[in-house]
Design a protein around this motif. Structure first.
Motif, short mmCIF file in Angstrom:
data_model
loop_
_atom_site.label_atom_id
_atom_site.label_comp_id
_atom_site.label_asym_id
_atom_site.label_seq_id
_atom_site.Cartn_x
_atom_site.Cartn_y
_atom_site.Cartn_z
N VAL A 134 57.64 -83.86 34.42
CA VAL A 134 58.69 -83.02 35.01
C VAL A 134 59.48 -83.91 35.96
O VAL A 134 58.90 -84.68 36.73
CB VAL A 134 58.08 -81.82 35.79
N THR B 146 64.10 -82.08 40.21
CA THR B 146 64.30 -80.65 39.92
C THR B 146 63.27 -79.77 40.61
O THR B 146 63.22 -78.57 40.34
CB THR B 146 64.26 -80.38 38.41
N VAL B 147 62.46 -80.37 41.47
CA VAL B 147 61.34 -79.66 42.09
C VAL B 147 61.40 -79.79 43.61
O VAL B 147 61.76 -80.85 44.12
CB VAL B 147 59.99 -80.26 41.58
N ARG C 173 50.05 -71.70 42.02
CA ARG C 173 51.32 -72.29 42.46
C ARG C 173 51.83 -73.31 41.45
O ARG C 173 53.04 -73.49 41.31
CB ARG C 173 51.14 -73.00 43.81
N GLY D 58 51.43 -73.29 38.21
CA GLY D 58 51.64 -72.72 36.87
C GLY D 58 53.01 -72.97 36.28
O GLY D 58 53.13 -73.38 35.11
N ASP D 59 54.08 -72.74 37.05
CA ASP D 59 55.43 -72.94 36.53
C ASP D 59 55.68 -74.39 36.16
O ASP D 59 56.30 -74.69 35.14
CB ASP D 59 56.48 -72.50 37.56
N LEU D 60 55.20 -75.30 37.00
CA LEU D 60 55.40 -76.73 36.72
C LEU D 60 54.64 -77.17 35.49
O LEU D 60 55.14 -77.95 34.67
CB LEU D 60 54.99 -77.58 37.93
N ARG E 273 53.83 -75.23 32.93
CA ARG E 273 54.53 -74.66 31.78
C ARG E 273 55.82 -75.44 31.48
O ARG E 273 56.15 -75.65 30.31
CB ARG E 273 54.83 -73.18 32.02
N ARG E 274 56.53 -75.89 32.50
CA ARG E 274 57.74 -76.70 32.28
C ARG E 274 57.41 -78.01 31.59
O ARG E 274 58.13 -78.46 30.70
CB ARG E 274 58.44 -76.99 33.62
N SER E 275 56.31 -78.64 32.00
CA SER E 275 55.91 -79.89 31.37
C SER E 275 55.54 -79.68 29.90
O SER E 275 55.95 -80.45 29.04
CB SER E 275 54.73 -80.51 32.14
#
Length: 114
Positions: free
Chosen positions: A64, A68-69, A102, A104-106, A108-110
């Motif tokens: 990622v 963008t984070v 916390r 989880g979104d990162l 899933r993005r990867s």
């Protein structure tokens, strides 16, 4: 299972099992045990996971873009200019179960990006 997994405390192994389930939720995902980490990949690397039993921490490198984070000290950092074991420019340090939620979104993005 590699030695680093077997010698880790039970809560850390349970945390890894939950992270592993999240990473391999995509049917095409491959997992390979390396000397110092577990690699997850499809066409290219998605994530690497290292165990740090003494600090009860999973160190996760993700594919990622750190730009963008929102970086958070002690949890998410940009490791593009740091020599580290694993693959990916973004590093997460997951300790309690709440950190995994916390992350989880990162994660899933990867997985979605590769």
């Amino acid at each position: 299972m590699p030695q680093f997994h077997d010698k880790s405390p039970q809560p850390l192994r349970e945390l890894y099992a939950d992270l592993d389930a999240m990473l391999i939720s995509d049917a095409d995902m491959q997992k390979e045990f390396q000397l110092h980490y577990v690699a997850y990949w499809r066409i290219e690397n998605v994530a690497t996971v290292r165990f740090q039993p003494r600090s009860h921490t999973l160190v996760v490198r993700l594919a990622v873009d750190p730009d963008t984070v929102e970086l958070a000290e002690g949890f998410v950092r940009d490791v593009r200019k740091i020599g580290c074991v694993g693959t990916g420019p973004l590093e997460l340090r997951i300790r309690p179960q709440e950190d995994l939620a916390r992350a989880g979104d990162l994660v899933r993005r990867s997985v979605a990006g590769c």
